[in-house]
Design an enzyme around this catalytic site. Structure first.
Site, PDB file in Angstrom:
ATOM      1  CD  GLU A   1      -3.000  -1.199   2.218  1.00 63.16           C
ATOM      2  OE1 GLU A   1      -2.754  -0.660   3.304  1.00 63.16           O
ATOM      3  OE2 GLU A   1      -4.080  -1.754   1.943  1.00 63.16           O
TER       4      GLU A   1
ATOM      5  CG  ASP B   1      -7.848  -5.531   5.173  1.00 64.72           C
ATOM      6  OD1 ASP B   1      -7.338  -5.729   6.279  1.00 64.72           O
ATOM      7  OD2 ASP B   1      -7.930  -4.412   4.642  1.00 64.72           O
TER       8      ASP B   1
ATOM      9  CD  GLU C   1      -9.997  -1.328   8.185  1.00 67.77           C
ATOM     10  OE1 GLU C   1      -9.058  -1.888   8.790  1.00 67.77           O
ATOM     11  OE2 GLU C   1      -9.909  -0.912   7.016  1.00 67.77           O
TER      12      GLU C   1
HETATM   13  O1  GCW Z   1      -7.061  -2.977   6.106  1.00 67.53           O
HETATM   14  C1  GCW Z   1      -6.150  -2.112   5.659  1.00 67.53           C
HETATM   15  C2  GCW Z   1      -6.566  -0.856   6.345  1.00 67.53           C
HETATM   16  C3  GCW Z   1      -5.426   0.117   6.375  1.00 67.53           C
HETATM   17  C4  GCW Z   1      -4.253  -0.563   7.058  1.00 67.53           C
HETATM   18  C5  GCW Z   1      -3.855  -1.792   6.254  1.00 67.53           C
HETATM   19  C6  GCW Z   1      -2.749  -2.580   6.918  1.00 67.53           C
HETATM   20  C7  GCW Z   1      -2.590   0.405   8.467  1.00 67.53           C
HETATM   21  O2  GCW Z   1      -7.699  -0.349   5.702  1.00 67.53           O
HETATM   22  O3  GCW Z   1      -5.855   1.238   7.078  1.00 67.53           O
HETATM   23  O4  GCW Z   1      -3.159   0.291   7.210  1.00 67.53           O
HETATM   24  O5  GCW Z   1      -4.943  -2.638   6.148  1.00 67.53           O
HETATM   25  O6  GCW Z   1      -3.061  -3.492   7.673  1.00 67.53           O
HETATM   26  O7  GCW Z   1      -1.588  -2.304   6.680  1.00 67.53           O
END
Ligand code: GCW
Length: 618
Positions: free
Chosen positions: A244, A319, A347
């Protein structure tokens, strides 16, 4: 008249003393100053002197005991050292007796806290560590945080976001980390930091962060030395690399092992560890099913990591969804120590606005990935500056459950919920906590499945609103973003059916699983229905095990989810006499909101899917 005023005043006092903002968490003991405690002067002794209702306790050091373990017998707590005695003391205060030892040495919270005080995916106010308002005593707060964690056995904390600012490693921040570490140390909690892989450039002015460059390795070695000089028991680094948008060894065509090992060598002389995350997708694997990418990315590194590197992976391959099958990376890295990362902050599960008890998710995971396959456990924290720490009073249960499971993953979700309810909402009677309203336990235990039902039943996943992940957006598609961020990619609804074909006729993600799960998930007839649309693209008219069509079944799950939340409101209404007004109202408001949001999920998802399903049935 005077008397009446007196009575009113007395009554008002009782009411205020009963006022509850949740700040005391599950540590709502009244000071009784009763017990005579013999043995070393330590936290255990203080806590028991203040709060234990028995007459007498002996604290005994027995160096033959395993680390952190305790034995409670005949008013005596035995442990290897003061830390073990402390865990024993908190156990005794909860009413436990007998022998207990933790499953894992590493029981760590991960805070996604940024240095400006904001928290990524935080739903309980700003950071307790960084940029705190001057009106707040940070050290007092951190002491309370330490005590709460110690009481449930948590022994490590990563103080900053995995999307890490290089500034974290500057001298002035290291000084702050030292101050925090000094407060946490007596409670047996070590600090760790997330690091930005490009720190040598951003902070050290180097031209590269290539892990094989001599200047880069020297920079990290010097940085480790600087940290350990201030914090001799510093735990080590957590790293999100090449994920990311974060920098990493891949930027220099180096492997994850090369990157991780370079950092591992820097902290090794001091006993530090590197927790390297496997949450990597995108860049190198364009077009590959996202849930397969971690295995593709890491499998060649298996066996190549230093012995102080641990691979840290989320419980599911996507995720932190309300329900996911376990991540097959746990089957594939056979020669690499692994940790699981669980998400305590909600989340994708209503974000401290919904009451969702998460222990059942984690138990489900441990049913597949047996605890002894892991060397540690991490939980993404749900803690912020809110008075009640976690936003929702019931979100405290998730922090609590994480700690209790990190100590003993063989506890059941019910046992933990029951214990938490008693100490959080119960009343002290004859020296024991009682919780009169049995239905609250049922509410907690049903809450996760209800959430799955009203959000994304039968293996549907990632149909959340873009970016903030609150609320439904099944039609979500943005051409400018990678497909892996778009809901339509995940449900694949069309006129024939719905679901993501990950069987051998599709992306063959099932092949990454060890048997028996590989075959079980691959075959639509044996795939558990709660994972059905995760692994298969299924016709709307497909007959489910209950004889109804898939489409009818989907609708009834959404209905069931909403009906459950309606029932939660009834239970909460009936629990009113047993719960203080302040926490009752706060929770009641959130439950009403949850119901509204559950109805929105049902409406939006069913309206959207109907446009395919009922078209397809014609
Ligand atoms: O799920 C995603 C989240 C991000 C997060 C990422 C991760 C910290 O939406 O906010 O970043 O995973 O776990 O690295």
């Amino acid at each position: 008249m005077k008397r009446l005023v007196g009575l009113i005043v007395a009554f008002a006092c009782v009411l205020t003393s009963m006022a509850e903002d949740g700040s005391r968490l599950w540590l709502r003991y009244e000071r009784v100053n009763k017990a005579v405690v013999t043995g070393p002067d330590c936290i255990a002794a203080d806590e028991l002197r203040n709060y234990y209702r028995g007459e007498q306790v002996s604290l005994v050091i027995d160096q033959t005991m395993p680390e952190d373990a305790y034995r409670i017998e005949n008013q005596t707590i035995c442990a290897k050292d003061e830390r073990g005695l402390m865990y024993g003391a908190y156990a005794l205060l909860r009413g436990e007796t007998g022998y207990s030892a933790p499953q894992w040495k590493l029981r760590i919270l991960n805070h996604w806290d940024n240095l400006d005080g904001s928290i990524e995916r935080g739903y309980a106010g700003e950071s307790i560590f960084w940029n705190t308002p001057s009106t707040i005593s940070r050290s007092q707060l951190i002491k309370e945080y330490a005590r709460a964690n110690a009481s449930i056995g948590i022994n490590g904390t990563v103080l900053n976001n995995v999307n890490a600012s290089p500034k974290m490693l500057s001298a002035s921040y290291i000084q702050q980390v030292k101050e925090i570490a000094d407060i946490l140390r007596p409670y047996g909690i070590r600090v760790y930091l997330s690091v930005n892989f490009a720190s040598p450039m951003a902070l050290g002015g180097l031209k590269t962060a290539d892990p094989l460059d001599a200047k880069v390795t020297a920079w990290w070695r010097a940085k480790a030395k600087e940290i350990y000089k201030q914090i001799p028991d510093f735990g080590g680094f957590l790293v999100k690399a090449n994920s990311e948008g974060q920098p990493g060894p891949g930027d220099y065509h180096r492997t994850h092992a090369e990157g991780a090992n370079m950092l591992a060598d820097a902290v090794k002389p001091y006993g530090g560890i590197i927790m390297w995350r496997s949450f990597v997708y995108g860049a190198n694997h364009k077009g590959e099913d996202r849930v397969k990418q971690a295995v593709s990315e890491f499998v060649n590194d298996d066996g190549k990591f230093r012995d102080n590197v641990i691979l840290q992976s989320k419980n599911g391959p996507l995720d932190f969804q309300p329900r996911e099958p376990y991540a097959p990376i746990f089957d594939n890295m056979k020669r690499t120590p692994q940790m699981a990362e669980l998400q305590i902050t909600q989340e994708y599960l209503g974000q401290s606005r919904h009451l969702v008890y998460l222990a059942p998710i984690w138990q489900e995971f441990f049913g597949y990935v047996k605890p002894d396959r892991l060397v540690g456990i991490a939980g993404v924290a749900n803690i912020g500056l809110d008075k009640n720490w976690c936003g929702h009073h019931f979100s405290q249960a998730n922090w609590y459950a994480f700690g209790r499971l990190a100590w003993n993953p063989h506890l059941t979700s019910e046992e933990i919920a029951e214990e938490w309810l008693r100490v959080t909402f119960g009343r002290m009677e004859n020296g024991k906590w009682n919780m009169e309203n049995g239905e609250l336990l049922s509410l907690m235990m049903r809450s996760r499945e209800a959430c799955v039902d009203y959000m994304m039943p039968l293996g549907l996943h990632h149909i959340f609103k873009f970016d903030h992940h609150y609320g439904p957006e099944p039609d979500g598609f943005k051409a400018e973003y990678p497909l892996e961020w778009c809901p339509v990619y995940y449900h694949q609804a069309d006129s024939l059916g719905i679901g993501f074909d990950r069987s051998h006729t599709g992306t063959n993600a099932t092949a990454q699983y060890a048997e028996p799960y590989r075959s079980l998930y691959d075959d639509i007839k044996t795939c558990p229905e709660h994972y059905l649309l995760w692994f298969h693209h299924v016709p709307w008219t497909y007959r489910m095990r209950d004889g109804r069509t898939l489409w009818e079944n989907i609708q009834s799950h959404y209905d069931q989810g909403v009906t459950e939340v309606e029932d939660f409101l009834r239970i909460w209404q009936e629990a009113r006499p047993y719960i203080d007004e302040q926490r009752w109202k706060h929770t009641d408001e959130r439950l009403h909101h949850q119901l509204e949001n559950a109805r929105e999920w049902r409406q939006v998802c069913l309206d959207y899917f109907r446009s395919f399903a009922e078209g397809g049935l014609k």
